[in-house]
Design a protein around this motif. Structure first.
Motif, PDB file in Angstrom:
ATOM      1  N   GLN A 558       0.418  -1.473   0.303  1.00  0.00           N
ATOM      2  CA  GLN A 558       0.191   0.127   0.272  1.00  0.00           C
ATOM      3  C   GLN A 558       0.978   1.050   0.079  1.00  0.00           C
ATOM      4  O   GLN A 558       2.041   1.380   0.313  1.00  0.00           O
ATOM      5  N   PRO A 559       0.826   2.365  -0.912  1.00  0.00           N
ATOM      6  CA  PRO A 559       1.614   3.470  -0.837  1.00  0.00           C
ATOM      7  C   PRO A 559       1.597   3.769   0.686  1.00  0.00           C
ATOM      8  O   PRO A 559       0.354   3.991   1.509  1.00  0.00           O
ATOM      9  N   VAL A 560       2.316   4.693   0.693  1.00  0.00           N
ATOM     10  CA  VAL A 560       2.109   5.357   2.109  1.00  0.00           C
ATOM     11  C   VAL A 560       2.111   7.033   2.239  1.00  0.00           C
ATOM     12  O   VAL A 560       2.001   7.537   1.360  1.00  0.00           O
ATOM     13  N   PRO A 561       1.092   6.731   3.136  1.00  0.00           N
ATOM     14  CA  PRO A 561       0.315   8.195   3.476  1.00  0.00           C
ATOM     15  C   PRO A 561       1.023   9.181   4.003  1.00  0.00           C
ATOM     16  O   PRO A 561       2.206   8.391   4.792  1.00  0.00           O
ATOM     17  N   PRO A 562       0.631  10.590   3.955  1.00  0.00           N
ATOM     18  CA  PRO A 562       2.270  11.769   4.542  1.00  0.00           C
ATOM     19  C   PRO A 562       1.564  11.393   5.900  1.00  0.00           C
ATOM     20  O   PRO A 562       0.452  11.378   6.172  1.00  0.00           O
ATOM     21  N   ALA A 563       3.252  11.800   6.147  1.00  0.00           N
ATOM     22  CA  ALA A 563       2.348  11.589   7.871  1.00  0.00           C
ATOM     23  C   ALA A 563       1.179  12.929   8.288  1.00  0.00           C
ATOM     24  O   ALA A 563       1.311  14.484   7.577  1.00  0.00           O
ATOM     25  N   GLU A 582       7.528   5.855   7.402  1.00  0.00           N
ATOM     26  CA  GLU A 582       8.704   5.243   5.740  1.00  0.00           C
ATOM     27  C   GLU A 582       9.366   3.909   5.933  1.00  0.00           C
ATOM     28  O   GLU A 582       9.805   4.083   5.133  1.00  0.00           O
ATOM     29  N   TYR A 583       9.468   3.280   7.265  1.00  0.00           N
ATOM     30  CA  TYR A 583       9.907   2.302   6.753  1.00  0.00           C
ATOM     31  C   TYR A 583       9.336   0.862   6.837  1.00  0.00           C
ATOM     32  O   TYR A 583       9.546  -0.596   7.033  1.00  0.00           O
ATOM     33  N   LYS A 584       7.825   1.275   7.607  1.00  0.00           N
ATOM     34  CA  LYS A 584       6.535   0.877   6.542  1.00  0.00           C
ATOM     35  C   LYS A 584       6.737  -0.718   6.283  1.00  0.00           C
ATOM     36  O   LYS A 584       6.787  -2.093   6.733  1.00  0.00           O
TER      37      LYS A 584
END
Length: 693
Positions: A558-563, A582-584
């Motif tokens: 899954q794409p990483v959502p912005p913080a 970032e490291y998910k």
């Protein structure tokens, strides 16, 4: 910050390395096709055969802190579930290696802890869709074994053959359905107990031969207790011959009349055998143990119908290991079977059929024993409680007083939870009093409920109401009808009418297998016990782990959502949210690598794949097909129902296990996952604090 992580990785996480090293010793214990290990005691040069992670860890030299934590974690899992320890041990090693790889890629410890914890929680929630209720499992297992038009043939053969000897089944059913037609076998049977059990139970391995073998206590002359039934010993032999691999005729029986006489009274042909089928599905290949458990389950299920309950009562089960007999002599015997000295065995012969007065003692039967919590007076030392110059020493005084108490209450049988003074044991034999030590507490409770005896801590508490009546002691006989003499020890059976206690007699001619057989049996007992308590099971054979692997990989892609503000609130400091996001993907892939290695090692241990590399390729193929299907859970359930989970193109099981259903416990499996990850993350954080100061 990168410099700090490089410093941490340069000095390495010793605790994680130790966990990985210890866990690697149990690699061959994973899966149903376990490779046994010999543990050699250097002090005595004696060896023990094991296939359990608990016995393996107990045998290792755990001098490090990480080793002690691993031992405590496995012992906690064993104490609560008695199963899942091998999975726990392997995942500890797999996830320790995965965490080390994350550290080598400079992933912050906080990100590893948070993402792995969340990933495992998500897996546990996702796996709930694979849970199957016990009712559905029993119905499915029975329907897969029973063809409606052939019930009198093959299905009844399976039921009778897998649970009880047909003759015993006849006793069993007539005792339930038509008690007025049964000749009274035991005049001292417990009044009001509608679910009596015949004293004979079949040796569970007797079905491998052509003749049914009954295990009877000494002096039992009830071979024809039921008259007019038309069932002779020869018919039982013929019935067994229809199961021989040399005389099998599929879907057809040459003796339909005999088959009909063994039918269960229930309208549902497999209702009485649902627990037996479920035990087989949970056995994971333990043939000896499953036959014993099926006999126990059949008996307890009939009693449970009288009480309105369907649970397996582990408090009514006890084991007795006998060294010196072939494993085919293993059986289930009503009452309490134990080993005594030849002198005590001769005393039992003297008793004959005489009803015995029984006494139950909690604790030790020694002069120095005091109950837990007893506080001695400070600064006081007792020299002699009752000074009398004409008497002997204090030890002789205690022995004489104890023996006088037993004789005065006419006690014949004493069951002691703890140890017994050897001098008292010898004097009791002279006075014809049988004393048996090291009796489990639940056995004392079972005898107390039936005989009316009340357990005492000290003999000075004894009064007339504490002594029970109606117990019997006799020599235990093997399946061939001969009394057994194991040299220094003789097996005997203590019984009383109406007692629900059953003893699983585990026999072997190999000394190093005694502990192994007992561990395997209790593992199977508690698998069935927990399955009934949970009310649901997981599909086995790697189905749940395959779904977890598919789910974790889907999360990692899954794409990483912005913080965001929400992400910042989930962590104690806002600066931790960014590293976790970032490291998910990287951390989730590391978590998934543990599942993949688990599945590949199971396949290699089962000879489903020639190498771990090819096993990984097969797992990847399943993952691609599950993703293309659109519903990984539906795809995996389809594989499970076809018996195709983790099946490769070669190996001894290819083409021979179609339709075989294997199930796993829900709570035990998920708790093993959590404990494994919690231990790895605990050692990770502890190492990080030690390294960084």
């Amino acid at each position: 910050l990168p410099m700090a992580f490089r410093d941490v990785n340069a000095r390495r996480h010793i605790g994680l390395q130790q966990l990985s090293s210890l866990a690697s010793t149990g690699r061959t214990l994973l899966g149903p096709m376990k490779s046994h290990k010999f543990i050699v005691d250097e002090s005595t040069n004696q060896s023990t055969l094991i296939c359990s992670a608990v016995r393996l860890i107990e045998s290792l030299d755990l001098t490090t802190a990480a080793g002690q934590l691993l031992n405590e974690t496995i012992q906690a899992q064993n104490k609560e579930f008695k199963t899942g320890m091998s999975t726990l041990l392997f995942l500890v090693g797999a996830w320790s290696n995965a965490v080390v790889e994350c550290l080598q890629q400079n992933v912050p410890v906080s990100a590893i802890v948070s993402v792995m914890s969340e990933g495992l929680s998500s897996c546990c929630e996702r796996a709930q869709c694979l849970q199957i209720s016990i009712h559905d499992v029993k119905k499915e297992l029975c329907s897969s074994r029973v063809q409606p038009n052939a019930f009198k043939g093959k299905s009844c053969q399976v039921a009778c053959d897998s649970l009880l000897n047909p003759q015993d089944l006849l006793y069993f059913q007539k005792d339930i359905s038509a008690p007025e037609e049964v000749i009274s076998i035991n005049s001292r049977s417990h009044q009001g107990d509608d679910c009596n059990f015949n004293k004979c139970l079949v040796s569970p391995l007797a079905h491998f031969g052509s003749v049914a073998c009954l295990v009877k206590p000494a002096g039992d002359k009830r071979s024809s207790a039921i008259s007019g039934s038309g069932v002779m010993a020869s018919s039982c032999i013929k019935q067994k011959l229809t199961h021989s691999r040399h005389f099998t005729t599929l879907g057809k029986s040459h003796f339909p009349s005999q088959q009909a006489s063994f039918q269960a009274p229930s309208a549902d042909p497999c209702e009485c055998y649902g627990l037996g089928h479920l035990a087989m599905a949970l056995s994971h290949g333990n043939q000896t143990g499953v036959k014993l458990l099926q006999s126990i389950a059949a008996y307890q299920q009939e009693r449970a119908e009288c009480r309105g309950s369907s649970q397996l009562n582990t408090a009514e089960i006890v084991t007795c290991s006998m060294l010196g007999l072939p494993e085919s002599y293993s059986c289930v015997s009503p009452g309490f079977v134990t080993l005594v000295s030849p002198e005590q065995a001769s005393l039992i012969k003297h008793f004959g059929d005489k009803p015995l007065r029984i006494l139950l003692v909690e604790g030790d039967l020694t002069e120095q024993y005091r109950h837990l919590g007893f506080n001695r007076p400070c600064n006081v030392r007792t020299i002699l409680e009752h000074p009398n110059p004409q008497e002997g020493t204090t030890g002789d005084t205690w022995l004489s007083r104890t023996l006088d108490i037993l004789v005065s209450f006419e006690v014949n049988l004493v069951l002691v939870k703890g140890n017994v003074c050897k001098d008292l044991l010898d004097r009791c034999i002279t006075s014809r009093i049988l004393v048996i030590a090291s009796v489990p507490r639940h056995v004392l409770c079972a005898f107390g409920e039936v005989t009316g005896a009340q357990a005492v801590t000290y003999l000075t508490q004894l009064n007339a109401s504490c002594v029970g009546n109606g117990a019997q002691a006799e020599l235990w006989e093997a399946s061939d009808g001969r009394a057994v003499d194991l040299g220094e020890l003789v097996p005997v059976r203590i019984n009383v009418g109406g007692i629900p206690l059953l003893t699983a007699v585990l026999t072997t001619a190999v000394a190093s297998k005694v502990q192994l057989l007992e561990d395997q049996f209790w593992t199977l007992v508690y698998r069935l016990h927990h399955a009934l308590n949970d009310g649901k099971v997981f599909p086995g054979g790697g189905a749940v782990e395959l779904l977890c692997l598919s789910h974790i990989q889907a999360l990692a892609e899954q794409p990483v959502p912005p913080a965001s503000e929400k992400a910042g609130k989930e962590f104690p400091s806002p600066w931790l949210a960014a590293p976790a996001a970032e490291y998910k993907s990287l951390v989730l892939q590391a978590l998934a690598s543990g599942w993949k290695r688990y599945l590949s090692v199971v396949m290699c241990n089962m000879a489903r794949a020639p190498s771990e590399l090819e096993a990984c390729a097969l797992v990847d193929q399943h993952l691609r097909e599950a993703a293309a299907c659109g519903s990984p859970s539906a795809y995996i359930l389809g594989l499970f129902r076809r018996g195709d989970v983790l099946r490769g193109g070669s190996g001894p099981f290819t083409g021979h296990s179609q339709g075989v259903r294997v199930y796993d416990n829900v709570a035990a499996k998920t708790e093993a996952w959590r404990r494994a990850l919690d231990l790895v993350l605990l050692v990770l954080q502890t190492d990080a604090e030690i390294i960084t100061g």
